[in-house]
Design an enzyme around this catalytic site. Sequence first.
Site, PDB file in Angstrom:
ATOM      1  N   THR A 107     -45.610 -27.098  17.619  1.00 21.32           N
ATOM      2  CA  THR A 107     -45.005 -25.790  17.367  1.00 21.32           C
ATOM      3  C   THR A 107     -44.021 -25.827  16.208  1.00 21.32           C
ATOM      4  O   THR A 107     -44.034 -24.962  15.316  1.00 21.32           O
ATOM      5  CB  THR A 107     -44.298 -25.285  18.635  1.00 21.32           C
ATOM      6  OG1 THR A 107     -45.290 -24.898  19.592  1.00 21.32           O
ATOM      7  CG2 THR A 107     -43.392 -24.092  18.343  1.00 21.32           C
ATOM      8  N   HIS A 154       0.191 -18.043 -10.081  1.00 23.23           N
ATOM      9  CA  HIS A 154       1.061 -17.774  -8.924  1.00 23.23           C
ATOM     10  C   HIS A 154       1.430 -16.289  -8.859  1.00 23.23           C
ATOM     11  O   HIS A 154       2.535 -15.923  -8.460  1.00 23.23           O
ATOM     12  CB  HIS A 154       2.331 -18.637  -8.972  1.00 23.23           C
ATOM     13  CG  HIS A 154       2.052 -20.102  -9.011  1.00 23.23           C
ATOM     14  ND1 HIS A 154       1.857 -20.886  -7.896  1.00 23.23           N
ATOM     15  CD2 HIS A 154       1.903 -20.943 -10.082  1.00 23.23           C
ATOM     16  CE1 HIS A 154       1.612 -22.131  -8.253  1.00 23.23           C
ATOM     17  NE2 HIS A 154       1.634 -22.189  -9.570  1.00 23.23           N
ATOM     18  N   SER A 279     -11.521   8.617   0.299  1.00 23.35           N
ATOM     19  CA  SER A 279     -10.730   8.607   1.526  1.00 23.35           C
ATOM     20  C   SER A 279     -10.880   9.946   2.231  1.00 23.35           C
ATOM     21  O   SER A 279     -10.983  10.992   1.578  1.00 23.35           O
ATOM     22  CB  SER A 279      -9.258   8.353   1.195  1.00 23.35           C
ATOM     23  OG  SER A 279      -8.445   8.629   2.316  1.00 23.35           O
ATOM     24  N   LYS A 285      -7.688   8.714  -3.924  1.00 22.63           N
ATOM     25  CA  LYS A 285      -8.084   7.320  -3.814  1.00 22.63           C
ATOM     26  C   LYS A 285      -9.511   7.075  -4.299  1.00 22.63           C
ATOM     27  O   LYS A 285     -10.390   7.921  -4.175  1.00 22.63           O
ATOM     28  CB  LYS A 285      -7.962   6.841  -2.359  1.00 22.63           C
ATOM     29  CG  LYS A 285      -6.533   6.794  -1.849  1.00 22.63           C
ATOM     30  CD  LYS A 285      -6.437   6.020  -0.558  1.00 22.63           C
ATOM     31  CE  LYS A 285      -6.662   4.542  -0.788  1.00 22.63           C
ATOM     32  NZ  LYS A 285      -6.567   3.764   0.464  1.00 22.63           N
TER      33      LYS A 285
END
Length: 391
Positions: A107, A154, A279, A285
């Site tokens: 199988t 950063h 939105s 938005k």
Amino acid sequence: MSTTVFDSFLFRDMFGTPAMREVFSDTAYVRRIIDAETALARAQAEVGIIPAAAASDITLKADFDSLDLDRLRTETETVGYPVLPIVKQVADQCGDAGRYLHWGATTQDIMDTAVMLQCKQGIALLETQLGQVRDALRQLATEHIDTVTAGRTHLQHALPITFGYRCAVWLSALDRHAERLQQARDRALMVQFGGAAGTLASLGDGPEGLRTRAAFARELGLRDPSITWHVARDGLVELVSLFASVGGSLGKIAWDVMMMCSSEFGELAEPFVPGRGASSTMPQKRNPISSELMFAAAKLLRDKSSSILDATMQDFERATGPWHLEWATVPESFLLLAGSLHQAEFMLSGLEVKTDRIRENTHLCDPARYLGSAQAMTCGVTRATTGSAGE
């Protein structure tokens, strides 16, 4: 309601594509099982294990459209695997030649080979999609080779770079992934044929078993492995892990784009489509929907890579359960990456780059704006004397 996003009529095209769903559909899987069985018969006829006439009859008469799918589903739930129920129906279709169907196979030989055929089709789709995303990034890198922007380390302004440079860095990872995908395809797409315990003992102690496997591989355009891989699952692990890595690179692009789309940055916008990213309460938005979906797919693909690694730890010559993890993990991984690449191609091909806002933001890095003139002067003296701007 659907139980998964992959089956949901609402979400399925956000976490996959119609083309990839078709490759991994039940219908396609059963067809690939039949393809494997008929190819095995032809390979064994070539080697002289079964009569050529029987292989011809099996190839001509094996017919997916004549299968009783309700019976197949019921018997699969009973047996635990679909191969025996399929073989029983196909053998009936083939008449006397049916007794040569599945000769010497087990199988897992057929199921693994069927999955490899699906993976072969799926990788072809992914390679095309990846090429389209890379083309979109090359275009962006070329168009914005002189678009000066603030380099950020950063999350602070560092030195000036160009937006084209940023796109080229994104592209570099995908170029390497394209190379990895080609290498993985050539290495991982292996035919499976070993018989009950993987030793090909059912075909005797001569070379017929190895010759059959080689002919089987040629029939299907798959690699002929050096030995049975019933419990050596590194090929599928390589593919799914690579998909997670590609997804992570797409997720990195998505993260950068999402931040640059934010109101505070305002440097990018995803392509405008009426209603896209709207939105329900804030009409101003324009949410970065494609990037959000790419980011989600990256996290889900990481989960799939963990699952496939669990599936590598299989007992002796046939697993008692880890194999079953692959049945969900492999199709879902292909779907997630296809969906992420689709979103990436759409987003990057129509990305709005707001050069005026980018130029305006570069002036934010003036130290005097934040530190005051005395501190800025001190900062400049420090740089001059140390020869370093820091990180």
